[in-house]
Design an enzyme around this catalytic site. Structure first.
Site, PDB file in Angstrom:
ATOM      1  N   GLU A 130     -48.507  -8.264  23.767  1.00 24.47           N
ATOM      2  CA  GLU A 130     -48.264  -7.865  22.364  1.00 24.47           C
ATOM      3  C   GLU A 130     -46.906  -7.197  22.252  1.00 24.47           C
ATOM      4  OE1 GLU A 130     -51.164  -5.350  20.399  1.00 24.47           O
ATOM      5  OE2 GLU A 130     -52.830  -6.514  21.235  1.00 24.47           O
ATOM      6  N   GLU A 164     -56.114  -2.689  25.837  1.00 21.76           N
ATOM      7  CA  GLU A 164     -55.709  -1.302  25.582  1.00 21.76           C
ATOM      8  C   GLU A 164     -56.834  -0.288  25.780  1.00 21.76           C
ATOM      9  OE1 GLU A 164     -53.774  -1.028  21.766  1.00 21.76           O
ATOM     10  OE2 GLU A 164     -52.227  -2.463  22.301  1.00 21.76           O
TER      11      GLU A 164
HETATM   12  O1  IFM Z   1     -53.140  -4.014  15.720  1.00 21.94           O
HETATM   13  C1  IFM Z   1     -53.007  -3.430  16.976  1.00 21.94           C
HETATM   14  C2  IFM Z   1     -53.757  -4.215  18.004  1.00 21.94           C
HETATM   15  O2  IFM Z   1     -55.101  -4.338  17.683  1.00 21.94           O
HETATM   16  C3  IFM Z   1     -53.652  -3.548  19.355  1.00 21.94           C
HETATM   17  N1  IFM Z   1     -52.293  -3.242  19.685  1.00 21.94           N
HETATM   18  C4  IFM Z   1     -51.466  -2.631  18.702  1.00 21.94           C
HETATM   19  C5  IFM Z   1     -51.553  -3.365  17.384  1.00 21.94           C
HETATM   20  C6  IFM Z   1     -50.666  -2.682  16.327  1.00 21.94           C
HETATM   21  O3  IFM Z   1     -51.066  -1.387  16.105  1.00 21.94           O
END
Ligand code: IFM
Length: 433
Positions: free
Chosen positions: A340, A156
């Site tokens: 994710e 990210e």
């Molecule tokens: O916890 C975070 C993660 O570190 C990166 N993506 C989003 C998740 C939820 O906010």
């Protein structure tokens, strides 16, 4: 019944600072998140990652949980602050335990824990950090490359750049629009340099993970927001150029070295997609603009309608489907992995010790079905990772938001499999729903 393609990679994800703890053990040096979380007022209730889920010491128990769930893969991140210290051996132990359990390790090299010493020299606004990252990537691969098949450079970068240097809601807490764009560019340069280094070292599969937020609402603001959040990374990484509208916008604030684009545009084997929620926008004359999308004066981000998670994020599985289909059409030739997806809910432990997280099960069920529908429309999707295996340190929210399949009692470090964990185990066993 819906069935996924054979070999579909079902996994769960975590990140170093959010779960490991052992913040000053075995030589680990401070990261920007140590500094930030220890600065009063930055993280809710002064929570820090000093202990977190104590995974550094309890990894064997956690790998056993993964094995019990039948995970095919585990996505974790390597702490740059442990690189070059005795503590780096932790990853030897973790990777060996995963392989012994038949779980494929999927390693991310950077999930936001920049060594503080690099931040002191400017962090991601300093071009040199990109070169330091490539050295670290090569060194980590030299230590673990014989056992890790899949390497992800960054997690990210939008968050690192625009939340870290734009709004300052995350470490290092800088609020400077020019710095945010510069950081974004240097993060991509770091990725490109690291891909070359990993490729030269013989890494099997190389990827980067982007958080991609579909923009809904008035078309013109939505297009600009899409450029500033999504295409600003997708296009340089996968097409070798900034989109014209993004470049024009970026130049309002700063300049970047366009000669870096061929370095940034390295072939990758997989694009990691983190998807949680779309953003809803509308034109609103006089609106000041959002600090995480510098220069969006006259655009308002409006609260979602309908159900939201504990983060206040709207629940829109259909946007995951359209996002995957869009990526496959607009950036063809790069396989996709959902690295994710998940939801925070205010879970409770019932009197019988069970966590009945029906809302999370419904969330995951809807998104898994959306992913399947995207495959049906031609998306080349190879796997799905739940965020997260464990409840963990949710950055500026501290431990208040629980995303885990597994509940962590932070007083005792006891792990409890939630109903969603059992649901996920059954899904994996059937390779479908
Ligand atoms: O916890 C975070 C993660 O570190 C990166 N993506 C989003 C998740 C939820 O906010």
């Amino acid at each position: 019944m819906i069935t996924f393609p054979e070999g579909f990679l079902w996994g769960a994800a975590t990140a170093s600072y959010q779960i490991e703890g052992a913040a000053s053990e075995d030589g680990r040096v401070p990261s920007i998140w140590d500094t930030f979380s220890h600065t009063p007022g930055k993280v809710r209730d002064g929570h820090t990652g000093d202990v977190a889920c104590d995974h550094y010491h309890r990894y064997a128990e956690d790998v056993q949980i993964m094995a019990d769930l039948g995970l095919k893969a585990y996505r974790f991140s390597i702490a740059w602050p442990r690189f070059g210290t005795p503590g780096f051996d932790f990853y030897d132990r973790l990777v060996d335990a995963l392989l012994e359990a038949g779980i494929a390790p999927v390693a991310t090299l950077y999930h936001w824990d920049l060594p503080q010493s690099l931040q002191d020299a400017g962090g991601w606004t300093n071009r040199d950090t990109a070169y330091r990252f490539a050295e670290y990537a090569a060194g980590a691969h030299a230590r673990l490359g014989d056992r890790i098949a899949t390497w992800t450079t960054l997690n990210e970068p939008w968050v690192s750049a625009f939340v870290g240097y734009g709004s300052g809601r995350h470490a290092p807490g800088v609020r400077d629009h020019a710095a945010a764009f510069t950081a974004a560019h240097h993060l991509m340069l770091a990725h490109g340099l690291a891909v070359s280094a990993l490729r030269a070292a013989g890494a099997g599969s190389i990827s980067i993970t982007l958080n991609l937020a579909p923009m809904l609402g008035d078309p013109e603001p939505a297009r600009l927001m899409d450029g500033l959040a999504n295409r600003i990374f997708l296009d340089p990484l996968l097409r070798g150029a900034y989109p014209d509208d993004v470049l024009a916008h970026l130049r309002r604030f700063t300049d970047v070295n366009l000669d870096d684009l061929p370095t940034i545009n390295q072939p990758i084997d997989v694009l990691g997609v983190n998807y949680y929620s779309p953003k809803h926008v509308r034109a609103e004359p006089g609106a000041p603009g959002d600090a995480e999308h510098p220069g969006t004066e006259g655009i308002a981000i409006v609260p979602p309608e309908g159900p939201v998670t504990e983060m206040g994020w709207g629940v829109h599985p259909e946007c995951l489907e359209s996002l995957l289909v869009r990526l496959s059409r607009e950036y063809p030739g790069t396989p996709l992995m959902i690295t994710e997806n998940g939801a925070a809910y205010d879970d409770k432990v019932d009197e019988d010790g069970r966590v009945r997280d029906a809302d999370r099960v419904a969330f995951l069920d809807g998104h898994v079905r959306a992913a399947h529908a995207a495959i049906g429309q031609g998306a080349d999707l190879r796997g799905y990772f739940v965020w997260s295996l464990l409840d963990n340190f949710e950055w500026a929210h501290g431990y208040h938001k629980r995303f885990g399949l597994v509940r962590v009692d932070y007083d005792t470090q006891r792990r409890i499999l939630k109903d969603s964990a059992h649901w996920y185990r059954d899904l994996i066993a059937a390779n479908g729903l």
